[in-house]
Every structure is written in C-alpha cells, then in structure tokens.
Design an enzyme around this catalytic site. Sequence first.
Site, PDB file in Angstrom:
ATOM      1  N   ASP A  52      29.455 -51.523  48.297  1.00  0.00           N
ATOM      2  CA  ASP A  52      28.219 -51.559  48.421  1.00  0.00           C
ATOM      3  C   ASP A  52      27.596 -50.521  47.603  1.00  0.00           C
ATOM      4  OD1 ASP A  52      27.702 -49.084  49.818  1.00  0.00           O
ATOM      5  OD2 ASP A  52      29.175 -50.133  51.344  1.00  0.00           O
ATOM      6  N   GLY A  54      40.990 -52.213  51.331  1.00  0.00           N
ATOM      7  CA  GLY A  54      40.528 -53.106  50.042  1.00  0.00           C
ATOM      8  C   GLY A  54      39.015 -52.927  50.048  1.00  0.00           C
ATOM      9  N   GLU A  72      59.252 -57.436  30.080  1.00  0.00           N
ATOM     10  CA  GLU A  72      57.976 -57.250  30.788  1.00  0.00           C
ATOM     11  C   GLU A  72      57.337 -55.653  30.525  1.00  0.00           C
ATOM     12  OE1 GLU A  72      58.681 -59.966  34.886  1.00  0.00           O
ATOM     13  OE2 GLU A  72      59.752 -57.836  34.669  1.00  0.00           O
ATOM     14  N   ASP A  97      49.575 -42.598  47.111  1.00  0.00           N
ATOM     15  CA  ASP A  97      48.642 -43.356  48.344  1.00  0.00           C
ATOM     16  C   ASP A  97      49.129 -42.740  49.373  1.00  0.00           C
ATOM     17  OD1 ASP A  97      47.834 -45.653  49.519  1.00  0.00           O
ATOM     18  OD2 ASP A  97      47.256 -46.133  47.571  1.00  0.00           O
ATOM     19  N   GLU A 127      13.378 -49.096  67.683  1.00  0.00           N
ATOM     20  CA  GLU A 127      14.391 -49.823  68.056  1.00  0.00           C
ATOM     21  C   GLU A 127      14.988 -50.609  66.958  1.00  0.00           C
ATOM     22  OE1 GLU A 127      13.381 -52.286  71.404  1.00  0.00           O
ATOM     23  OE2 GLU A 127      14.358 -50.707  72.724  1.00  0.00           O
TER      24      GLU A 127
HETATM   25  C1  DGJ Z   1      44.511 -49.734  52.771  1.00  0.00           C
HETATM   26  C2  DGJ Z   1      44.251 -49.704  51.212  1.00  0.00           C
HETATM   27  O1  DGJ Z   1      43.417 -50.826  50.562  1.00  0.00           O
HETATM   28  C3  DGJ Z   1      45.546 -49.931  50.381  1.00  0.00           C
HETATM   29  O2  DGJ Z   1      45.440 -49.988  49.177  1.00  0.00           O
HETATM   30  C4  DGJ Z   1      46.340 -48.709  51.069  1.00  0.00           C
HETATM   31  O3  DGJ Z   1      45.730 -47.483  50.304  1.00  0.00           O
HETATM   32  C5  DGJ Z   1      46.534 -48.662  52.227  1.00  0.00           C
HETATM   33  N1  DGJ Z   1      45.282 -48.786  52.981  1.00  0.00           N
HETATM   34  C6  DGJ Z   1      47.238 -47.425  52.734  1.00  0.00           C
HETATM   35  O4  DGJ Z   1      47.395 -47.102  54.031  1.00  0.00           O
END
Ligand code: DGJ
Length: 737
Positions: A535, A530, A615, A367, A177
């Site tokens: 970890d 994010g 920039e 992405d 457990e």
């Molecule tokens: C969450 C990630 O942290 C972002 O940078 C991006 O990739 C989105 N997901 C895409 O759905």
Amino acid sequence: MSILFDKERETFFLETEHSCYQFRITRHGTLQHLYYGRPVGETCMDYLTRFADRGFSGNPYECRHDRTFSLDLLPQEYSSFGMGDHRVPALKTVLENGSRTAELRYLSHEILPGKLCPEGLPHVRQGHSACETLVVRLFDEVSGLTVKLFYSIFPAEDVIVRSAQIINGSGQKIVLEKAASASIDFPCGQWDLIHFAGRHCMERQPERAALGHHVLSVGSSRGMSSHHNNPFVILCDREVTEDSGDCYGFMLMWSGNHRAEAELDQAGGVRLVMGIHEDGFSWLLEPGESFRTPELILTYAAGGLNALSHNCHRLLRENVCPPEFRHSRRKVLLNNWEATYFDFDTDKILSIAAQAKDLGVDLFVLDDGWFGQRSDDKAGLGDWFVNEKKLPGGLARLGSALNGMGLDFGLWIEPEMVNEDSDLYRAHPDWALRDPGRAPMVARDQLVLDMGRTEVREYLFGCIDRLLKEAPICYLKWDFNRSVANLFSSALPAERQGETATRFMLGTYALLFRLREAHPGVMIEGCAGGGGRFDAGMLFFCPQIWCSDNTDAVQRLRIQKGTSYGYPVFTMGSHVSAVPNHQTGRSVPLGTRAVVALSGTFGYELDPGKLTGAEKAAVRDQIAVFHKYSELIRSGRYYRLDRTEAEEGFTAWAFVSEDRCEALVSVVDTNVEGNPRFHHILLKGLVPDAVYRLEGSDRRFSGAALMYGGYTLPQMFGDYPAAMLHFAADHNAAYDE
Ligand code: DGJ
C-alpha cells in the site's frame, strides 16, 4: 494558481492539468460538492443541481418551508451522521450526553502554498512538484467540534490529496466512531467499482462490479491493509476500458484497517467514502485534542485505466517513495528463503553467496532463521540477537565475508511480532496484544506486539539500530506474518481500547520514521507474508515490497498485473525461483521466469548450486538484460496490452520511455494450443509518425503502424513460452513498405 475561491458564488475551483474539482458553500453554510472530472473552463457547475421536494428527505430547520433543500439529496463534501443525510457517512461522533449528531457548517478557509504534511503519518511529499493546499474549517455549534478538510492540489500530476482533522474545541469528551479521510459525491452517471481482492499467495485480483442501490463495501479489519482487499479502488464509467473512458482512482496512505464504501442513492448519485475501517474503531477526544486521518490520493483520467495507472505510478515514484531510492538502479539480489528455509549455517550461506556473485548478483539477503532459538517458525521472534551456533562470529563476520566477495548484505526481520517461545515474551508478556482472561488467537505460532507502546518501540529501535551498526547491512526485509486480532492493549484505559488498532499502525510508522532518519541509506523492502501490506503507506518508507509469496511465474503474471493498476512495477519485489515451484508444483522455463521477474525489482530466490552450466549462462544473460533495460522498466510508462477477455492465456505488457522513443514489450503465453493462433498486440504510447526499429531485425515500423495495425508474434510453442521485443526510434530511417 490551482485553487481559486469565487467570492460571489462562494465556490472553490481546484484545477489540475487534466481535471477540475468544484464545491461550494450553500446558503445554509453546508458544503455542496459540484463536480469532479474533465476541465470545464470557468463554468461553475452549480447549474447541474436541481432542487426538488422528495418524500422522506427532510430539511434543515432554517429552511423547513423550503422543502427542496435536503442534505439527503445534495452532494456533500464531508458527510456526517445525524442531520438527515441517510447515505453512508464519513463522520460519526458521540457526545457525552449520548447524542450522535454532527452538523457541520462552513466557518472559514485558507489557501496555502505547498503541501502540509500530517505529523506521524506517511504522506504525499511535495518533492519537486508545484502544490497548493486548501484548508476548509467546518464547525458544529452545538458540540464545539471543528473539522478541517485538507485539499492539496498537484496540478502536473493530476492529483488531489485529501484528509481531515477532527478537533474537539468543546469542554466535553467527544468519541469518534468513524472518521473517514474523505467522501465524494458524484451527482449522476452509471458507475462500476473496481477493487483488488485476493488471498495469501494470490493478491490483488481486480473485481469489477456495477453499483446498484446498495452499499458496496470493501476493506480489511485484519490490522493490515491485507492480501484480501487493497486500499486502492477505482470508480469508473461503466464503459471504461484500458484505453478510454472516465475513471477515478482512490488510494489510501494507510497500512492498517481500511474501508471503501460506494453507494448509489435514490437520486442516481454515487457516494464514495474511504478511510480507516470503523469496525473496532473509536477514538476519544478530550477537550482540545484532535485526530488526523490518513491521506487519500484522488486522481482522475479521461483516457481509461492505463492512463489512470500512469497517474498513480508517477505520483508514487516521485512523491511517495523515499527520495534516496527514487532514481537509483535496484540491486540484483539473491534471497536464501526458498533455497534453504531454516536449514543453513555460515558455510552454506557463503557457498550460495559465492555462486550468486559469480552469476552477477549484487546483494545477498539472509532471510528468516538467523536469530534467537529460531530453527523453525515456532520460536524466536522478538529475540533479535544472532544465533551464534548457526552463524559463529555473528552478522559482522558474515557481512564482512560477503562484502569481501563484492556482495552487499541484506537481512530479514519481523519486528512487530513475538513468539510465546522467546526470551522477549517470557520477560514482557504484557507487550503482546491480548484480551484479559482469554487465550489469544495465534497464527503461525506468533502473537502481535503492542506497537502503540513506547517501550515496545524503544526495544525494537534499539535492536534494529544495533544490528545496522554492528554489521554492514544495507537492506532490510521487513516482514509481517499474521493478521492482528485480540485488539486489547494493557497500556490503555477501557475508554481508549477502540484506539488500539490505529495506535498499532501509528506505532509501526513511528518506528519506521525513526529508523529511516537514523539510517537513510538502508533500503527497507516491505513484506507481509508476500504482499499483505502492499500500500501507499508502506511505500512511503519502503521503495519496494515483496509482491507475493507465490513465486510461480504464471500466477505472478496475474498478481503483478492486478498490482499494476495502482502500483508501479519498480515497487514490486519479484524473483526467479526454482522449479518445480514451491507453491504450485508447476515448472515454467527459466527464460519465462526471468521475463516475469524483470517486470519487478528483479532477483533470485534459489540455490545457484543446483543450476546446470547452461542455466547459469542463461542467468548471466538475464542479469545483463536487467542492466540494459532497468532504467526503462523503472521510469517508463507501463501499459497493459492484452485484451484478457478475448485472449485468455496470453499476457502482454510494455514499458514506453517518457520521451516515447523506446518500448520494451513482454509477452507470455500461458495456454499454448495445438495449431496455435498468432498472437497479435497493439502497442501503445508511441509517437505515430516516428520510425521504430525492432532490435535484432532490420524491420522498421511507424509508431502509427505498431499502435493501430499492431504486431503479430511468431507462433509460440512449449510450456509457457515468453518473448521480449525492444523497439527503438530510428530518426534517420525511412518507413518500411
Ligand atoms: C514470509 C515472506 O513473504 C517470505 O518471503 C519469507 O521471508 C518468510 N516469511 C520467512 O518466514
């Protein structure tokens, strides 16, 4: 020899360069923890233990007339439930007859050269380090349960890696457990626990709490290590500062549910237990079966929190991250997420990429949104086939166009998830975790795949392997965008449902092991909305992890600083994004955004077509700065310099090269005042009598001057101003007056 067993005293001595750990076998065969801290020579620390008869602290049967020997009072090595130790246990078991007691006594031990690596689990690698491993076997005569305790000693790193294996040597079923990776008892002291709490877009904010007579418990039951509580905690003396005092770091190599519990007991001792969270956890051991816990990294520093961080950073860099990327310069990347979100096609991507290349970017990362019917975040997860309407000719064509421009190609995926609106879910609804007869908990319109199932992993391996073979992809961003609920696997019998969350994590690891082996040159950047899975377990596979979806440079200061207590800067994914910032609406100058992102893996997440000429020139300079200092940032010692309590609104940090000849100092003022004070910093880690020259000036300073007298910055004006100062040792120079 870092491990010694003194037969006469029946005591184990585990030694690292700056720490010592002792425990012994008591006259009743239990393991008693004696000491963990600064080296103490050959002295056996058993003299610290005083025995007393305390009311309501019972005694094992064989010593019942000796009321001073109590498991409730003595510091233990691996505490189990049921035999009168009423503090937080590391182990909870249930036998077939319903008994919940485990009584562990010493059986044998062996000392082995090198590091033993637990199969199927991320682990501390031996690498080039010296290492010895102690294995102690404990046995419960009544149940037939054996517990093996593993201690791998890394002397030069000041690290001890602990884990446990629970083996059912009986003829009956035994249910676990709780099976923590380790418990440790400190017999006395005034302790604080520092842990790293947060939320999506505000991860790993240090919280420090004094331990009292309660159980302070921090953890995650979200199926992921989480944005909310990181599996890294620090136990420290109440007086500890960044630069002085005893502190102990505990870092779990596990990316799923976890918990750390700290308890001050009646006798003034403190226990810390850490491992897989027991909520929702159980594991059935049939006769002959065993369960291996994740590894727990223990490290001690006498010199405060900065020194403790150095121990963690070095170990993660040299012994945890994939060796292929340990010493390589990271590519400057541009990610299209905040530039386009789901709204892109080949022309738009190639236009962004061409401009990125012109600025000096090395790697273009495509992405979310390139696959299935993914025009927003409601559909398509699981269908890892390119959307030819958006990208005609597929990823192969896009990849070769990018390569033709001189850019490398990276791709986003989110393998462990599925949308209900996907071909995968329509074909295999049972592959998602969900309770029978109950509508599932949804988050971001997605469900979680049952990674414990072989056929799920086979499907995902097939998809990812195909993608990596059909297009020249050298980088994957591995995302994970919801907490796990509905922990029911249609592939497991009722008595094993408590294993679902653990099998989920083991399944993800199995997929990562296989992919890493098949494609060792492909860099995987971890991500979970994010930094929700930042970890040591993920770092074993992914040398860098997207630190937060919050790209606001001012907030990133806090997020990256909090992360730095356990994790090295070069593992933190950090990008310069557009202003006003998409998460906070704040506008921070481009230069400051770069100073913050440079204390990370460094890259951009914006549409370069929207930058002005000035920039663009600034971005080219920033990339040049990255190239100039990337080695120092990657391998240098990271010091937190600001005294946050006293100097609110001012953040400073430094990288000091291993040979201490170079230091790069970064400062950001987040609270410019009228008639501003001068900010003053004390450098750290320099050679006191070396002479350092400040780049861009003729000034020279002794290391002692910079460390003990410090450096006063010019007044800073404007919105969130930043500065970088580079000091280099000048061996031929004399001190300035
Ligand atoms: C969450 C990630 O942290 C972002 O940078 C991006 O990739 C989105 N997901 C895409 O759905």
